[in-house]
Design a protein around this motif. Sequence first.
Motif, PDB file in Angstrom:
ATOM      1  N   MET A  73       0.900  -1.286  -0.059  1.00 38.17           N
ATOM      2  CA  MET A  73      -0.020  -0.110  -0.070  1.00 38.17           C
ATOM      3  C   MET A  73       0.758   1.303   0.167  1.00 38.17           C
ATOM      4  N   ALA A  74       1.893   1.309   0.786  1.00 34.03           N
ATOM      5  CA  ALA A  74       2.951   2.390   0.992  1.00 34.03           C
ATOM      6  C   ALA A  74       3.416   2.535  -0.566  1.00 34.03           C
ATOM      7  N   GLY A  75       3.832   1.506  -1.203  1.00 37.89           N
ATOM      8  CA  GLY A  75       4.473   1.509  -2.551  1.00 37.89           C
ATOM      9  C   GLY A  75       3.453   2.192  -3.507  1.00 37.89           C
ATOM     10  N   GLU A  76       2.237   1.869  -3.508  1.00 36.32           N
ATOM     11  CA  GLU A  76       0.975   2.455  -4.203  1.00 36.32           C
ATOM     12  C   GLU A  76       0.941   4.046  -4.131  1.00 36.32           C
ATOM     13  N   TRP A  77       0.982   4.398  -2.944  1.00 41.38           N
ATOM     14  CA  TRP A  77       0.762   5.778  -2.289  1.00 41.38           C
ATOM     15  C   TRP A  77       2.014   6.237  -3.021  1.00 41.38           C
ATOM     16  N   GLY A  78       3.327   5.717  -2.781  1.00 40.89           N
ATOM     17  CA  GLY A  78       4.422   6.440  -3.265  1.00 40.89           C
ATOM     18  C   GLY A  78       4.620   6.349  -4.454  1.00 40.89           C
ATOM     19  N   SER A  79       3.995   5.783  -5.455  1.00 47.16           N
ATOM     20  CA  SER A  79       4.295   5.806  -7.018  1.00 47.16           C
ATOM     21  C   SER A  79       3.392   6.936  -7.580  1.00 47.16           C
ATOM     22  N   GLN A  80       2.442   7.548  -6.901  1.00 51.82           N
ATOM     23  CA  GLN A  80       1.415   8.543  -7.423  1.00 51.82           C
ATOM     24  C   GLN A  80       2.568   9.690  -8.011  1.00 51.82           C
TER      25      GLN A  80
END
Length: 259
Positions: A73-80
């Motif tokens: 989930m953190a990776g998805e937020w970070g990839s925005q």
Amino acid sequence: MRDHLEEALNHRDDGYGRVQRNLRPELPKRFYKEATALPADGGYTVALDNRPTLTPGNRTPVRVPSEDIAAIMAGEWGSQGERIDAETMPMVRLVNSAIESGETSIPALRAEVVKYAASDLLLYRAEHPQELVAEQEQHWDAALVRIARHFEVSFQPTVGILYQEQPATTLEKLDHSLEGAGLLEITALVSITSLTGSGILAIALRHDLLDADSVWNSAHVDEDFQARLWGVDEEAALRRRKRRTEFDAAVRLVEAMRR
């Protein structure tokens, strides 16, 4: 069921659908610099610039028991990029949906999987052409045999689309096979069921009777046959890739909850 959804998507830009697309609100701007997975209340959360995230609807704190899921989930937020596109955050959306549904929704979600299994994709066979009949038998019979042996149940496949009732004991045992599935896992299983059109495949995946690729391929026997016959439709291929992303996120959530 998936065919009807595909048809609706094919016409999403017609008339009113095109107007709705043009009226869609602008994506929100990214308001944070860093997304990190952190321990929180016996589990893990995702923090945006050290502020724990909340679900978008009822603003419930996001907590998951798995560090791996929090990291995804953190990776998805970070990839925005400059703007936040929820469509590119399948794990975040799946977890948020589960949390907002709440523990009281577990029986209804479990019943949804069994409801699909009662009129499952794998149980309604083509009458022709013979090539498609053979491919359905190759992929679907193997799945049905494995789950039938594992749970000591029987299925009643049929040719055509007329409803065929399945044995009550079979459905009872399939329901029993979902016992112990918590909120995150059952939400993921409902997602898998919806994406594949098969509660049977979702249950088989949960019990390691089929792997993720086998489930996905079995769910797309008809679609793959049509693509070989008439060629690949680019819009349909794009929708399938998006569905596979959703599917993979749900599979990872199921796997994480079993550890």
